[in-house]
Design an enzyme around this catalytic site. Structure first.
Site, short mmCIF file in Angstrom:
data_model
loop_
_atom_site.label_atom_id
_atom_site.label_comp_id
_atom_site.label_asym_id
_atom_site.label_seq_id
_atom_site.Cartn_x
_atom_site.Cartn_y
_atom_site.Cartn_z
N SER A 240 0.85 -1.19 0.00
CA SER A 240 0.00 0.00 0.00
C SER A 240 0.89 1.24 0.00
CB SER A 240 -0.89 0.02 1.25
OG SER A 240 -1.58 1.26 1.35
N TYR B 40 -1.83 -0.19 10.23
CA TYR B 40 -1.92 -0.59 8.82
C TYR B 40 -0.66 -0.16 8.07
CZ TYR B 40 -3.74 -1.12 4.08
OH TYR B 40 -3.93 -1.49 2.77
#
Length: 273
Positions: A135, A148
Site C-alpha cells: 500500500s 496498517y
C-alpha cells in the site's frame, strides 16, 4: 478456465472480492490459469470468474493444501500474488493488542507463510514470480492508520531483502503498492470505536470520515489489475511499483525530499489535525 499447458498458473490470496477479484478476473481474460482463495469458499457458490480454493493465511495446513492442489493439477505454479489484506484504523493507544496482532497476521505473517509454501516448487522449476500487494500507506506513518501503515511497510522492506536472497534461483519478487481504490475494504476493516469522551474522539472521528471518502472516490480496481498484468509480463521487475492517483504517488516522492517536520505538517493539514 483455460487449460492451455503454455498458460501461466497464478495463485491470488484473497481473491473472492475487491482488488483480488478484479486482478483474477482480468488475468483470466488474458488466458492465465487463475486460482483465488477464500477462508470459506462455500460462501461464494455463485462465484464465476475463476476457481476459489480454501486458504486461510493464518493456517499453515490450509496454505500447504491449496499449493499442493495446484501442483497436483498443473505440476507448477508460476505466479503468487499476496493480495490478502485487512484494514485497521484507530488511535494506536486505543486499538486492542489482539487486533494489532490479527492485522499483522493477515497483512504480513500470512504473506510470508504463503510465499514460503510456494518457493520450493518455484526453485525446482527454476522460475517464478512473487508479487506482494502492499500500500502507498506503507511508505508513511498515517495518523489513525499507524498499524496498517506499519504492516505494509514491513512487507515492503521484507520484499527488498527477500528478492536479493532469491536471485540465485531465478525467482523474482516485487511489491505493488496501491493507493485508494473503490472497493469494499472499508466494510472489512477493523475500526476502533470512536469513544465518547476519549481525548481522540473529535480528530479520530473526522479522520475516519476522510478515510472512507477516499475509498469511495478511489480509482477503478481495473487499473491495478492492468499494472499487475504488466508486471507479470516484465522479464526483470523493479523492486517496487506504485499505482494510484497522482497525488498519492507523488506523496511518496515528497517524503523522500522534504524535511521530516515539513512532511509531517503537510499530512496534519491534510487530515485537519
Amino acid at each position: 478456465m483455460n487449460t492451455d499447458q503454455n498458460s501461466k498458473v497464478v495463485l491470488i490470496t484473497g481473491g473472492s472480492s475487491g482488488l483480488g477479484k478484479s486482478i483474477g478476473t482480468y488475468l483470466t481474460e488474458k488466458d492465465y490459469i487463475v486460482y483465488g482463495t477464500s477462508r470459506n469458499p462455500s460462501k461464494f457458490k455463485e462465484f464465476k470468474p475463476f476457481e476459489l480454493l480454501q486458504l486461510d493465511v493464518a493456517d499453515k495446513q490450509s496454505i500447504q493444501s491449496a499449493v499442493e492442489t495446484i501442483h497436483n493439477k498443473h505440476g507448477r505454479l508460476d505466479v503468487l500474488i499476496n493480495n490478502a489484506g485487512a484494514g485497521i484504523t484507530g488511535p494506536i493507544e486505543e486499538i486492542p493488542e489482539e487486533e494489532i496482532i490479527k492485522n499483522f497476521t493477515t497483512n504480513y505473517f500470512g504473506a510470508i507463510q504463503v510465499t514460503k509454501a510456494v518457493l520450493p516448487g518455484m526453485r525446482e522449476q527454476n522460475s517464478g514470480l512473487v508479487i506482494n500487494v502492499t500500500s502507498i500507506a506503507g511508505y508513511m506513518g498515517l495518523p489513525f492508520r499507524g498499524i496498517y501503515s506499519a504492516s505494509k511497510a514491513a512487507l515492503e522492506s521484507t520484499t527488498e531483502a527477500w528478492r536479493m536472497e532469491l536471485k540465485d534461483f531465478n525467482i523474482k519478487m516485487t511489491s505493488v503498492a496501491p493507493g485508494a481504490f473503490a472497493t469494499n475494504i472499508a466494510a472489512g476493516r477493523f475500526h476502533a470505536p470512536v469513544i465518547e469522551g476519549s481525548p481522540y474522539e473529535e480528530k479520530y472521528g473526522m479522520t475516519l470520515e476522510s478515510i472512507n471518502e477516499d475509498v469511495d472516490s478511489g480509482k477503478d480496481p481495473l487499473d491495478l489489475a492492468k499494472k499487475i498484468h504488466n508486471v507479470i509480463q516484465t522479464p526483470n521487475p523493479k523492486v517496487h511499483y506504485r499505482v494510484g492517483a497522482f497525488m498519492q504517488k507523488f506523496s511518496v516522492v515528497l517524503k523522500r525530499f522534504l524535511p521530516g517536520k515539513v512532511y509531517e505538517k503537510i499530512l496534519m493539514n491534510h487530515y485537519k489535525l
